[in-house]
Design an enzyme around this catalytic site. Structure first.
Site, PDB file in Angstrom:
ATOM      1  N   GLU A  21       0.836  -1.205   0.000  1.00 23.75           N
ATOM      2  CA  GLU A  21       0.000   0.000   0.000  1.00 23.75           C
ATOM      3  C   GLU A  21       0.870   1.255   0.000  1.00 23.75           C
ATOM      4  O   GLU A  21       2.077   1.195   0.200  1.00 23.75           O
ATOM      5  CB  GLU A  21      -0.901   0.029   1.242  1.00 23.75           C
ATOM      6  CG  GLU A  21      -2.340  -0.400   0.990  1.00 23.75           C
ATOM      7  CD  GLU A  21      -3.150   0.613   0.188  1.00 23.75           C
ATOM      8  OE1 GLU A  21      -2.563   1.579  -0.350  1.00 23.75           O
ATOM      9  OE2 GLU A  21      -4.375   0.438   0.078  1.00 23.75           O
ATOM     10  N   ASN A 151     -10.216   5.328   1.327  1.00 24.11           N
ATOM     11  CA  ASN A 151      -9.307   5.108   0.207  1.00 24.11           C
ATOM     12  C   ASN A 151      -9.534   6.174  -0.858  1.00 24.11           C
ATOM     13  O   ASN A 151     -10.402   7.038  -0.724  1.00 24.11           O
ATOM     14  CB  ASN A 151      -9.518   3.714  -0.401  1.00 24.11           C
ATOM     15  CG  ASN A 151      -8.614   2.672   0.220  1.00 24.11           C
ATOM     16  OD1 ASN A 151      -7.406   2.878   0.344  1.00 24.11           O
ATOM     17  ND2 ASN A 151      -9.185   1.556   0.622  1.00 24.11           N
ATOM     18  N   ASP A 202     -10.339   1.231  -4.532  1.00 25.57           N
ATOM     19  CA  ASP A 202      -9.261   1.322  -3.543  1.00 25.57           C
ATOM     20  C   ASP A 202      -8.484   2.619  -3.807  1.00 25.57           C
ATOM     21  O   ASP A 202      -9.075   3.656  -4.037  1.00 25.57           O
ATOM     22  CB  ASP A 202      -8.376   0.075  -3.602  1.00 25.57           C
ATOM     23  CG  ASP A 202      -7.705  -0.223  -2.267  1.00 25.57           C
ATOM     24  OD1 ASP A 202      -7.026   0.667  -1.730  1.00 25.57           O
ATOM     25  OD2 ASP A 202      -7.837  -1.352  -1.767  1.00 25.57           O
TER      26      ASP A 202
END
Length: 295
Positions: A21, A151, A202
């Site tokens: 991430e 997100n 996301d």
């Protein structure tokens, strides 16, 4: 019709992250930085030399912002810290939900004003346990509440529009932003409603033309949306859980994406051995670099 493109890219780094991430790029050093959140790792890849380093962290962290040649700001489960690039030493900077030890940081991005938007969520993704905060000069202000998995935080090139989502709901929100401060200047509206589509919205980045590039978790695609919310292109990646894209390269004309194997059983992992790798889409884009954070 949405154009669908097969994967024409490559694996930039095959170190497998449970939850890759928060990728970002430092053009001054030609370095990609990203996190393995659940593994408590900060990854560093120099594109010029190919040198790869993995830095162990004492906490789960998810977002890194450049400060200057010596320092970075990182968001963690225990607040915001300044990281010394040379030594790796962490110095506490600001509290972030210190009354909620069951939460951690998640997605975030810097704004052209030098401020930061940073999201939080429950460590078990509890319903509506998180929020999104604006951080400027060390002052932390809650701007959106009741979010399960924050997100897609990114901004238009002129800093006048902000985007975010709750991946659990998978609606991409659009909100007017004060370019001078990075604070919201209106109420969010739904720009993309994709609740019925497989997977969930996301991490995202916004390019120089205002197009939004989104990693769609659970779908194996990176999607490209027009500024008015139309999905116009889909790019396959060899992992079902892409998590966040980043513009990389000296001209910000390449696109990398982090991926994850969190939650996959052995059969699923064997079907997608690249899950958890850092990938490059192999296309030319008109990207912009993430701004530095102003202490």
């Amino acid at each position: 019709m949405t154009d669908i493109h097969d994967f024409q890219g490559n694996i930039l780094c095959n170190t497998s992250s449970v939850l890759g991430e928060g990728p970002t790029y430092d053009p001054d050093t030609d370095t990609v930085w990203w996190f393995n959140i659940l593994g408590k790792e900060l990854h560093e890849l120099n594109l010029s030399t190919g040198r790869k380093d993995v830095h162990s962290l004492p906490v789960m962290a998810s977002v890194l912002a450049r400060v200057d040649a010596e320092r970075q700001l990182i968001a963690t489960e225990e607040g915001l810290f300044i990281r010394d690039i040379g030594t790796g030493e962490l110095t506490f900077y600001a509290a972030l939900e210190n009354d909620k030890p069951e939460n951690r940081s998640n997605d975030g991005r810097t704004h052209i004003s030098g401020s930061l938007w940073i999201g939080t969520m429950g460590k078990r993704a509890e319903m509506q346990a998180g929020a999104i905060y604006h951080v400027a000069g060390g002052k932390v202000t809650k701007i959106f509440d009741g979010i399960s998995i924050p997100n897609s935080i990114c901004f238009s090139p002129d800093g006048s529009i902000g985007y975010f989502t709750d991946t659990r709901i998978s609606r991409l929100m659009r909100v007017l932003v004060d370019p001078q401060t990075g604070l919201p200047a209106g109420e969010p509206i739904v720009m993309v409603d994709s609740m019925e589509d497989p997977g969930g919205i996301d991490g995202s980045v916004c390019d120089a033309d205002g197009y939004i590039w989104n990693a769609r978790w659970g779908s194996g695609f990176v999607d490209r949306y027009s500024p008015d919310g139309l999905r116009i292109e889909r790019y396959r990646v060899p992992a079902m859980q892409p998590s966040c894209p980043a513009f990389i390269g000296k001209n910000a004309d390449r696109l990398a994406v982090t991926t994850a194997w969190e939650g996959l059983d052995e059969d699923a992992r064997s079907m997608q051995p690249e899950a958890g790798a850092l990938m490059e889409l192999g296309i030319t884009v008109r990207g912009v670099f993430d701004p530095v954070y102003t202490l």
